[in-house]
Structures are given as structure tokens and as C-alpha cells.
Design a protein around this motif. Structure first.
Motif, PDB file in Angstrom:
ATOM      1  N   UNK A 524      14.635  -5.365  -6.752  1.00  0.00           N
ATOM      2  CA  UNK A 524      15.276  -4.375  -7.614  1.00  0.00           C
ATOM      3  C   UNK A 524      14.389  -3.186  -7.927  1.00  0.00           C
ATOM      4  N   UNK A 525      13.099  -3.461  -8.240  1.00  0.00           N
ATOM      5  CA  UNK A 525      12.221  -2.338  -8.592  1.00  0.00           C
ATOM      6  C   UNK A 525      12.013  -1.419  -7.392  1.00  0.00           C
ATOM      7  N   UNK A 526      12.048  -2.029  -6.180  1.00  0.00           N
ATOM      8  CA  UNK A 526      11.920  -1.228  -4.965  1.00  0.00           C
ATOM      9  C   UNK A 526      13.194  -0.386  -4.754  1.00  0.00           C
ATOM     10  N   UNK A 527      14.333  -1.067  -4.999  1.00  0.00           N
ATOM     11  CA  UNK A 527      15.618  -0.393  -4.786  1.00  0.00           C
ATOM     12  C   UNK A 527      15.846   0.710  -5.811  1.00  0.00           C
ATOM     13  N   UNK A 528      15.537   0.360  -7.093  1.00  0.00           N
ATOM     14  CA  UNK A 528      15.767   1.333  -8.162  1.00  0.00           C
ATOM     15  C   UNK A 528      14.601   2.309  -8.318  1.00  0.00           C
ATOM     16  N   UNK A 529      13.440   1.930  -7.803  1.00  0.00           N
ATOM     17  CA  UNK A 529      12.259   2.759  -7.984  1.00  0.00           C
ATOM     18  C   UNK A 529      11.975   3.632  -6.785  1.00  0.00           C
ATOM     19  N   UNK A 530      11.000   3.249  -6.004  1.00  0.00           N
ATOM     20  CA  UNK A 530      10.520   4.077  -4.902  1.00  0.00           C
ATOM     21  C   UNK A 530      11.573   4.425  -3.878  1.00  0.00           C
ATOM     22  N   UNK A 531      12.319   3.410  -3.393  1.00  0.00           N
ATOM     23  CA  UNK A 531      13.305   3.655  -2.339  1.00  0.00           C
ATOM     24  C   UNK A 531      14.449   4.544  -2.835  1.00  0.00           C
ATOM     25  N   UNK A 532      14.905   4.280  -4.086  1.00  0.00           N
ATOM     26  CA  UNK A 532      16.008   5.042  -4.665  1.00  0.00           C
ATOM     27  C   UNK A 532      15.632   6.530  -4.790  1.00  0.00           C
ATOM     28  N   UNK A 533      14.450   6.770  -5.325  1.00  0.00           N
ATOM     29  CA  UNK A 533      13.978   8.162  -5.477  1.00  0.00           C
ATOM     30  C   UNK A 533      13.863   8.829  -4.109  1.00  0.00           C
ATOM     31  N   UNK A 534      13.344   8.035  -3.152  1.00  0.00           N
ATOM     32  CA  UNK A 534      13.170   8.564  -1.789  1.00  0.00           C
ATOM     33  C   UNK A 534      14.515   8.982  -1.186  1.00  0.00           C
ATOM     34  N   UNK A 535      15.528   8.069  -1.312  1.00  0.00           N
ATOM     35  CA  UNK A 535      16.856   8.382  -0.741  1.00  0.00           C
ATOM     36  C   UNK A 535      17.505   9.570  -1.449  1.00  0.00           C
ATOM     37  N   UNK A 536      17.406   9.643  -2.775  1.00  0.00           N
ATOM     38  CA  UNK A 536      17.988  10.755  -3.525  1.00  0.00           C
ATOM     39  C   UNK A 536      17.363  12.089  -3.121  1.00  0.00           C
ATOM     40  N   UNK A 537      16.021  12.076  -3.078  1.00  0.00           N
ATOM     41  CA  UNK A 537      15.325  13.306  -2.700  1.00  0.00           C
ATOM     42  C   UNK A 537      15.673  13.728  -1.267  1.00  0.00           C
ATOM     43  N   UNK A 538      15.785  12.720  -0.392  1.00  0.00           N
ATOM     44  CA  UNK A 538      16.090  13.004   1.006  1.00  0.00           C
ATOM     45  C   UNK A 538      17.494  13.609   1.136  1.00  0.00           C
ATOM     46  N   UNK A 539      18.469  13.019   0.414  1.00  0.00           N
ATOM     47  CA  UNK A 539      19.849  13.531   0.481  1.00  0.00           C
ATOM     48  C   UNK A 539      19.957  14.943  -0.106  1.00  0.00           C
ATOM     49  N   UNK A 540      19.274  15.158  -1.248  1.00  0.00           N
ATOM     50  CA  UNK A 540      19.283  16.493  -1.849  1.00  0.00           C
ATOM     51  C   UNK A 540      18.641  17.525  -0.924  1.00  0.00           C
ATOM     52  N   UNK A 541      17.529  17.122  -0.320  1.00  0.00           N
ATOM     53  CA  UNK A 541      16.841  18.068   0.579  1.00  0.00           C
ATOM     54  C   UNK A 541      17.709  18.388   1.799  1.00  0.00           C
ATOM     55  N   UNK A 542      18.462  17.362   2.319  1.00  0.00           N
ATOM     56  CA  UNK A 542      19.382  17.598   3.438  1.00  0.00           C
ATOM     57  C   UNK A 542      20.487  18.592   3.036  1.00  0.00           C
ATOM     58  N   UNK A 543      20.968  18.379   1.818  1.00  0.00           N
ATOM     59  CA  UNK A 543      22.032  19.265   1.304  1.00  0.00           C
ATOM     60  C   UNK A 543      21.537  20.714   1.202  1.00  0.00           C
ATOM     61  N   UNK A 544      20.320  20.848   0.618  1.00  0.00           N
ATOM     62  CA  UNK A 544      19.763  22.191   0.480  1.00  0.00           C
ATOM     63  C   UNK A 544      19.407  22.811   1.829  1.00  0.00           C
ATOM     64  N   UNK A 545      19.013  21.955   2.752  1.00  0.00           N
ATOM     65  CA  UNK A 545      18.686  22.439   4.093  1.00  0.00           C
ATOM     66  C   UNK A 545      19.934  22.984   4.790  1.00  0.00           C
ATOM     67  N   UNK A 546      21.024  22.226   4.654  1.00  0.00           N
ATOM     68  CA  UNK A 546      22.291  22.688   5.254  1.00  0.00           C
ATOM     69  C   UNK A 546      22.761  23.986   4.588  1.00  0.00           C
ATOM     70  N   UNK A 547      22.513  24.083   3.294  1.00  0.00           N
ATOM     71  CA  UNK A 547      22.850  25.292   2.541  1.00  0.00           C
ATOM     72  C   UNK A 547      22.087  26.501   3.090  1.00  0.00           C
ATOM     73  N   UNK A 548      20.793  26.268   3.350  1.00  0.00           N
ATOM     74  CA  UNK A 548      19.951  27.356   3.857  1.00  0.00           C
ATOM     75  C   UNK A 548      20.299  27.718   5.315  1.00  0.00           C
TER      76      UNK A 548
END
Length: 572
Positions: A524-548
Motif C-alpha cells: 500500500x505505501x508503495x502504491x499510495x506513495x512513490x508509485x502513485x506520485x510517479x504515475x500522477x506526475x507522469x500522466x500530468x507531464x504527458x498531458x502537458x507535453x501533448x498540450x505543448x
């Protein structure tokens, strides 16, 4: 270095003995305070107590350690680091000296911790996995006692000084002093390996045999008994003495029973040490500190001799410790076997040897005292077990036929070891009677009926007979039966105490750690912690990249959108 250390310790032993004798005869003692440093009117003092008890004990410790060092000259001759070994032994002896002459809890803790630390270094001296495990078990078991002493030091702050000797008589009814007494008893139980802290003592056999002779006779394991002799006024007649009596009697019984199912020569002698420590602790808890001290000194002599004899046999047997491979040693090593037999008979309480005077008096005082039947039974049954495993040891190692390889060269050629053993053999014969006349100048009047008077002798004879019978071939079928195997496994493993104090303690925390690591750290701590933050940041960065990437399209789209909005707004 061996010879110089031997001469110095022997000389100090003789000096201490005669000073102690003088103090015993004239009944006086010295209390010395040494101001170590004085800073802004705050003095730090080192205090020493020199009385007959501390000086006699010191003389015996120094005598045994001098003989052990002399003996080590030959036993450890193949060791390249023999000087390091001698230095460790000397540090060990100095720690014991500090503990013996300290009337102050702080300096007692220094000696106490010194013993624990150096014993760890000595147990792991032969560097292998078994030695490391045994050393860790020894060190961590003794840490419990160290913590108890630290707590006792904290509680002593109520009195303004750590010199306990000033307060014992006056303040023994105080709640604080009762707490301090309980903590001191706990510390003594860990150091003297009473139940439930017994498992470290046989494990400490991983140390070299000369160290075992020193540790298991007069230093490490007797430190707890000596501390309780000093604090005896504090615990006398309290509830804690009844608990200590029960645990000490059970320790005596458990170790005597376990030694009858053991085949390792050093482990048998280690368990016999545990049995004698139980005897000292139990008679001490019954209110006979002088008697416990008397047995402490006599036991030190014959137990050191027993270990040194065992070491000489192991040395000659090419480091084999299994008594089943021995046999007929009386033919090949007559002098060593003579020393071993004298030590064994003294341990059993053979009349007019060192052990007889103390053990016989202890058992007769028990017969006279107001104790329940269970304690009375444990005392006498454990005495029978002592004779039983001693005769079993004699049967396996000294008689019969030689069971080891015919290439073994067994002889009494080690004269350096033999000289060290012969001094202790002389003391094992005469030491008991000498100490009896010194410590008890007027004999104790013990009046018992004939059956109780003869009970000790009867128990010893019966124990010897049983020791012969269980070793004999006629009992082979009994030893092979399943019930006997289960009993021997239970008794030989010290009532599963080593498992409880190693696997039993570590198993559950390790399993819980494994589950928490799997469920939390990798779950859970991996899912809610490091991995979760990693996936969120990755998805946001993909979104912003497509925007650019579609920047022009977005500008045109927003321009048309705003144009349409304004157009509609204008029409309205």
C-alpha cells in the motif's frame, strides 16, 4: 608475556590471601575513597572496599587466572595471537577485580560491563558462525542485567550517593530500596544464568577451554552471586527471595537433568556449573550468604581444575569433545585423569575434598530449615543428578575401550598444563577444610535425625549407581525407545530454553517484519506513495507535453471559440 603475567598474578594472589586472612582474624575492613578529579567544588570519587570477603575472593580469582594463563602457554601455543589472548584474559580479570572491591553502583557497572564486553570478545575468539552466534547470545542476555543495573543507579539518586553500603541497613524497608533490590536480583540472575536466562551459559563454551576454566569457575558467572551476597541484607525475608529460591532450584534441577543426556564434554561441565550456581543462589535466598560464599570459593577451585583437565583431554584428542569417542583414558593419560577424578569427586561431595565441606553443610542446613517439600526434593534430587552425570562422564571417558582413531597419540607429555592442574588439584583437596576453619571458626551445631543425616550419602550413592546404569549397554534398548528419545531431547535441550531465547524471540518479529515489508513497503505505501506520485506526475507531464505539441491548434481553436462567442453576443 605468559610467564610474566603468571608470576604477577600469583604474587598478587598470595598477598591478597594473607591480607584477607589478617582481616578475617581481626575482623576489620578498609573503606578507601580516592578523589579522581575536583571541578568547581564538585568532586568525583572512586571508592574501594577492602574486607576479608573481597580479598579472599580476589586471591582465589587471581590464583585461578594465574594457573589458567600458565596453562594457556601450552594449550594456545599454536595460536599466532597468543599475546592478544593473554591481554583479553588480563582485562577480564581486572574487570572482575573492579567489581569485587566496589561498594559503589557506578564502579560496579564499569566492572560488570567490562566482564560482558570482554567475555563477548573471548567467546568469538575462534572466528566462525557458531562462535559469533554464541557471543551474540551471551552479550545480549547480559545486556538485560546491565539495563537493570542502570535502572538501579537511577533509583539510587533518591539517596544522594551511589555508595549502596551506607544505606542497606538503614533504608532496607523503603519502597525505593525494595525496587533497587529487585533490579539487582534481576541483574544477578542474568549474569549467573538462572532460569529463564540459562541458555547463554552452555553457548559460551565456544570460547577456548582456558577461558571456560576462568569464566565458569570464578569470574563471569559468579559475579551475580557475589553481588547478591553484598546486597543480601536488602532482599532477606522479602517476597523476591521466594521467587529466587524457586527459580534457582529449578535451574539446579534442569541443568543436572540436561547434563545426563549430553555428549559434549565441555557442555556437561558447563551444565554442572549451572547446577552449582543454582545451589549457591538457592542457599543465598534462604538467608545463608556466608555459606553461599564458602561454596563459591570451593566450587571455583575444583571447577577450574575440571575444565583444565577436560581441556588437556580435548587437546590430546585432536580437538574432539564427544565423550563417545573417548574411553580407557586412564591407561593413556593417568596424571590428567587423576586430576579430573579429584575434581569430579570434589564436585560430587566426596568426604574430605573441597566440595564436601560446603555441599554437605548446605544440604544439612536445608534439612534443618523451614522449607516446603518441593524445594527439599529439588535440592536432594539435584545432588543425586550431579553424582549421576559425573559417574556417566567417568564411565564414557575413563573406562572401557578407546573409541577414537588408533592414530591418536595420547600421553601426559604436556608438563606445562599438568603443573597448572596439579596446583589446583592440591587446592581442591585442601582448600575446603582450610576455608571451613577460616570462615566458620566455631562449627555450626546441626542436629538431625539419623535418616536425614544419612540422606545426602544415600542420594550420592544412588546417583552414582544410576549414572553407571544409564551408561551401561543393558539400558541400550531403553535409550532407543521413542519415549526415552523425547525425554532426552526435552531434557538435553535445557527445556527448549535456547530455542525460546533465539528462534522463539526472533521468529515472530521477523515474520511480522516480512508481512509489513510485503504489505506496506512493497504494498500500500508503495502504491499510495512513490508509485502513485510517479504515475500522477507522469500522466500530468504527458498531458502537458501533448498540450505543448499542439500549441498552434490550441491558439486557433481558442481564437475561433472567442470569435464565435463575441459574434453570438453581438447578435443578442
Amino acid at each position: 608475556m605468559c610467564f610474566l603475567s603468571f608470576i604477577s598474578l600469583l604474587f598478587c594472589s598470595i598477598v591478597c590471601f594473607f591480607f584477607g586472612l589478617n582481616m578475617l582474624l581481626y575482623n576489620y575492613s578498609f573503606f578507601i575513597e580516592w578523589e579522581v578529579v575536583n571541578l568547581n567544588s564538585t568532586g568525583i570519587f572512586m571508592t574501594f572496599l577492602w574486607d576479608w570477603m573481597s580479598l579472599l575472593f580476589m586471591s582465589f580469582v587471581l590464583l585461578i587466572s594465574s594457573m589458567v594463563i600458565y596453562y594457556s602457554k601450552e594449550y594456545m601455543s599454536e595460536d599466532y595471537n597468543i599475546n592478544r589472548f593473554i591481554m583479553l584474559v588480563l582485562m577480564f580479570v581486572l574487570s572482575m577485580m573492579l567489581l569485587i572491591i566496589s561498594p559503589n553502583l557506578i564502579s560496579i557497572l564499569l566492572g560488570w560491563d567490562g566482564l560482558g564486553l570482554v567475555s563477548y570478545c573471548l567467546v568469538i575468539y575462534f572466528q566462525n558462525v557458531k562462535s559469533f552466534s554464541a557471543g551474540m547470545l551471551t552479550a545480549l542476555s547480559n545486556r538485560i542485567g546491565d539495563v537493570a543495573l542502570l535502572l538501579a543507579i537511577a533509583w539510587m539518586l533518591n539517596y544522594g550517593s551511589w555508595n549502596y553500603i551506607f544505606y542497606l541497613e538503614m533504608m532496607k524497608t523503603d519502597l525505593e530500596m525494595m525496587v533497587i533490590g529487585s533490579l539487582v536480583v534481576l541483574a544477578a540472575m542474568t549474569k549467573s544464568a538462572q532460569i529463564p536466562f540459562s541458555s547463554w551459559l552452555p553457548a559460551a563454551m565456544a570460547a577456548p577451554t582456558p577461558v571456560s576454566a576462568l569464566v565458569h569457575s570464578s569470574t563471569l558467572v559468579t559475579a551475580g552471586v557475589y553481588l547478591l551476597i553484598r546486597f543480601n541484607i536488602l532482599i532477606e525475608g522479602t517476597f523476591i527471595t521466594f521467587v529466587l529460591l524457586l527459580l534457582a532450584c529449578l535451574t539446579m534441577f534442569m541443568s543436572g537433568l540436561g547434563a545426563n543426556f549430553e555428549f559434549d564434554l565441555k557442555k556437561i561441565i558447563a551444565l554442572s556449573t549451572l547446577s552449582q550456581l543454582g545451589l549457591m543462589m538457592s542457599i543465598l535466598s534462604m538467608g545463608f550468604p556466608k555459606l553461599a560464599f564458602f561454596h563459591l570459593l570451593t566450587h571455583a577451585l575444583f571447577k577450574a581444575l575440571l575444565f583444565m583437565s577436560a581441556g588437556a583431554i580435548i587437546h590430546n584428542m585432536s580437538n574432539s569433545q564427544d565423550i563417545r569417542f573417548m574411553g580407557s583414558l586412564v591407561v593413556h593419560m593417568p596424571l590428567t585423569v587423576t586430576c579430573m577424578s579429584v575434581a569430579n569427586l570434589a564436585l560430587c561431595g566426596m568426604p574430605f575434598l573441597a566440595g564436601f565441606y560446603s555441599k554437605d553443610m548446605i544440604l544439612e542446613m536445608v534439612s534443618m530449615s523451614y522449607v516446603n517439600f518441593f524445594v527439599f526434593f529439588l535440592f536432594f534430587f539435584s545432588t543425586g543428578l550431579t553424582v549421576m552425570y559425573s559417574f556417566r562422564l567417568v564411565y564414557y571417558s575413563l573406562t572401557g575401550t578407546l573409541n577414537c582413531s588408533s592414530m591418536h597419540y595420547l600421553s601426559d607429555e604436556g608438563w606445562v598444563m599438568l603443573r597448572g592442574m596439579m596446583v589446583l588439584m592440591f587446592m581442591s583437596v585442601l582448600g575446603g577444610s582450610m576455608l571451613n576453619w577460616l570462615i566458620f571458626p566455631s562449627p555450626s551445631v546441626i542436629v538431625l535425625p539419623m535418616n536425614l543425616k544419612m540422606l545426602t550419602l544415600f542420594v550420592c550413592i544412588l546417583g552414582g549407581l544410576m549414572g553407571y546404569l544409564i551408561s551401561n549397554v543393558s539400558f541400550y534398548f531403553v535409550n532407543k525407545s521413542l519415549n526415552m528419545y523425547l525425554i532426552s531431547y526435552f531434557s538435553g535441550s535445557m527445556w527448549f530454553m535456547p530455542y525460546i531465547s533465539t528462534y522463539g524471540i526472533i521468529n515472530y518479529p521477523l515474520n511480522i517484519g516480512k508481512l509489513s515489508y510485503k504489505g506496506m513497503d512493497q504494498g500500500w505505501s508503495e502504491y499510495l506513495g512513490g508509485q502513485m506520485i510517479y504515475y500522477l506526475l507522469m500522466n500530468y507531464s504527458k498531458f502537458y507535453q501533448s498540450f505543448q505539441n499542439n500549441n498552434l491548434k490550441f491558439y486557433l481553436m481558442t481564437f475561433i471559440l472567442w470569435f464565435v462567442i463575441f459574434l453570438i453576443w453581438g447578435m443578442i
